[in-house]
Scaffold this motif. Structure first.
Motif, PDB file in Angstrom:
ATOM      1  N   HIS A  11       0.579  -1.190  -0.153  1.00  0.00           N
ATOM      2  CA  HIS A  11       0.080  -0.492  -0.423  1.00  0.00           C
ATOM      3  C   HIS A  11       0.747   1.226  -0.042  1.00  0.00           C
ATOM      4  O   HIS A  11       1.757   1.584   1.258  1.00  0.00           O
ATOM      5  CB  HIS A  11      -1.028  -0.043   1.209  1.00  0.00           C
ATOM      6  N   LYS A  13       1.829   4.871  -0.112  1.00  0.00           N
ATOM      7  CA  LYS A  13       0.776   6.237   0.876  1.00  0.00           C
ATOM      8  C   LYS A  13       2.227   7.544   0.291  1.00  0.00           C
ATOM      9  O   LYS A  13       3.353   7.870   0.742  1.00  0.00           O
ATOM     10  CB  LYS A  13       0.555   5.676   2.159  1.00  0.00           C
ATOM     11  N   LYS A  16       0.231  14.567   1.851  1.00  0.00           N
ATOM     12  CA  LYS A  16      -0.111  15.431   0.587  1.00  0.00           C
ATOM     13  C   LYS A  16       0.466  16.483  -0.276  1.00  0.00           C
ATOM     14  O   LYS A  16       0.280  16.831  -1.297  1.00  0.00           O
ATOM     15  CB  LYS A  16      -1.362  16.008   2.270  1.00  0.00           C
ATOM     16  N   ARG A  19       2.001  13.927  -2.739  1.00  0.00           N
ATOM     17  CA  ARG A  19       0.974  14.327  -3.874  1.00  0.00           C
ATOM     18  C   ARG A  19       1.054  14.930  -4.900  1.00  0.00           C
ATOM     19  O   ARG A  19       0.771  15.074  -5.984  1.00  0.00           O
ATOM     20  CB  ARG A  19      -0.580  13.732  -3.031  1.00  0.00           C
ATOM     21  N   LEU A  23       1.154  15.995  -8.649  1.00  0.00           N
ATOM     22  CA  LEU A  23       0.458  16.184  -9.628  1.00  0.00           C
ATOM     23  C   LEU A  23       0.390  17.698 -10.190  1.00  0.00           C
ATOM     24  O   LEU A  23       0.750  17.562 -11.645  1.00  0.00           O
ATOM     25  CB  LEU A  23      -0.798  16.560  -8.566  1.00  0.00           C
ATOM     26  N   LYS A  44      -4.695  13.950 -11.173  1.00  0.00           N
ATOM     27  CA  LYS A  44      -5.410  12.870  -9.600  1.00  0.00           C
ATOM     28  C   LYS A  44      -5.361  11.592 -10.518  1.00  0.00           C
ATOM     29  O   LYS A  44      -5.274  10.613 -10.018  1.00  0.00           O
ATOM     30  CB  LYS A  44      -6.327  13.445  -8.990  1.00  0.00           C
ATOM     31  N   SER A  45      -5.749  11.592 -11.947  1.00  0.00           N
ATOM     32  CA  SER A  45      -6.675  10.230 -12.417  1.00  0.00           C
ATOM     33  C   SER A  45      -5.623   9.323 -12.927  1.00  0.00           C
ATOM     34  O   SER A  45      -4.907   8.141 -12.541  1.00  0.00           O
ATOM     35  CB  SER A  45      -7.882  10.307 -13.452  1.00  0.00           C
ATOM     36  N   LEU A  47      -2.794   9.719 -11.672  1.00  0.00           N
ATOM     37  CA  LEU A  47      -1.167   9.698 -10.672  1.00  0.00           C
ATOM     38  C   LEU A  47      -1.982   8.194  -9.793  1.00  0.00           C
ATOM     39  O   LEU A  47      -0.778   7.143  -9.339  1.00  0.00           O
ATOM     40  CB  LEU A  47      -1.083  10.688 -10.074  1.00  0.00           C
ATOM     41  N   THR A  48      -3.296   8.207 -10.015  1.00  0.00           N
ATOM     42  CA  THR A  48      -3.644   7.386  -9.184  1.00  0.00           C
ATOM     43  C   THR A  48      -3.298   6.070  -9.790  1.00  0.00           C
ATOM     44  O   THR A  48      -3.490   4.435  -9.308  1.00  0.00           O
ATOM     45  CB  THR A  48      -4.967   7.200  -8.468  1.00  0.00           C
ATOM     46  N   PHE A  49      -3.561   6.114 -11.508  1.00  0.00           N
ATOM     47  CA  PHE A  49      -4.055   4.965 -11.565  1.00  0.00           C
ATOM     48  C   PHE A  49      -1.688   4.473 -12.033  1.00  0.00           C
ATOM     49  O   PHE A  49      -1.472   3.477 -12.066  1.00  0.00           O
ATOM     50  CB  PHE A  49      -4.161   5.031 -13.636  1.00  0.00           C
ATOM     51  N   VAL A  51       0.752   4.895  -9.531  1.00  0.00           N
ATOM     52  CA  VAL A  51       0.637   4.065  -8.329  1.00  0.00           C
ATOM     53  C   VAL A  51       0.371   3.035  -8.130  1.00  0.00           C
ATOM     54  O   VAL A  51       1.170   1.736  -7.926  1.00  0.00           O
ATOM     55  CB  VAL A  51       0.106   5.179  -7.224  1.00  0.00           C
ATOM     56  N   ALA A  52      -0.673   3.054  -8.939  1.00  0.00           N
ATOM     57  CA  ALA A  52      -2.006   1.416  -8.586  1.00  0.00           C
ATOM     58  C   ALA A  52      -0.688   0.730  -9.245  1.00  0.00           C
ATOM     59  O   ALA A  52      -0.535  -0.724  -8.980  1.00  0.00           O
ATOM     60  CB  ALA A  52      -3.070   1.445  -8.704  1.00  0.00           C
TER      61      ALA A  52
END
Length: 88
Positions: A11, A13, A16, A19, A23, A44-45, A47-49, A51-52
């Motif tokens: 995970h 993490k 802020k 992130r 961004l 943000k989308s 970055l989320t993609f 990172v995952a």
């Protein structure tokens, strides 16, 4: 069950501050390299993609690199750990 649908034990993490910095970097990259402005929400989308999807590969490589580094240092140290045994 496909590998993608299993929850990852890693995970990642981000604080802020991290992130927000990432961004901004994504938005700047799109602006300078692709001559395209993207919104905060698109960044943000992405970055989320990333990172995952990329995070576990990068994490695993970092763990492997650290393991190899520690193993090399232990190999260098090993001769100094043992006391010479007498042959008498």
């Amino acid at each position: 069950m496909s590998q993608r649908s299993r929850p990852s034990p890693v995970h990642i993490k981000l604080s802020k501050a991290q992130r927000d910095q990432l961004l901004s970097a994504i938005q700047a990259h799109f602006a300078t390299e692709l001559d395209e402005e993207i919104s905060y929400f698109k960044a943000k989308s992405l970055l989320t993609f990333f990172v995952a999807e990329l995070g576990p590969y990068i994490y695993n490589q970092a763990v492997q690199d650290a393991h190899q580094f520690v193993q090399a240092k232990l190999s260098e140290l090993e001769p100094t750990l043992y006391e010479p045994e007498s042959t008498v």
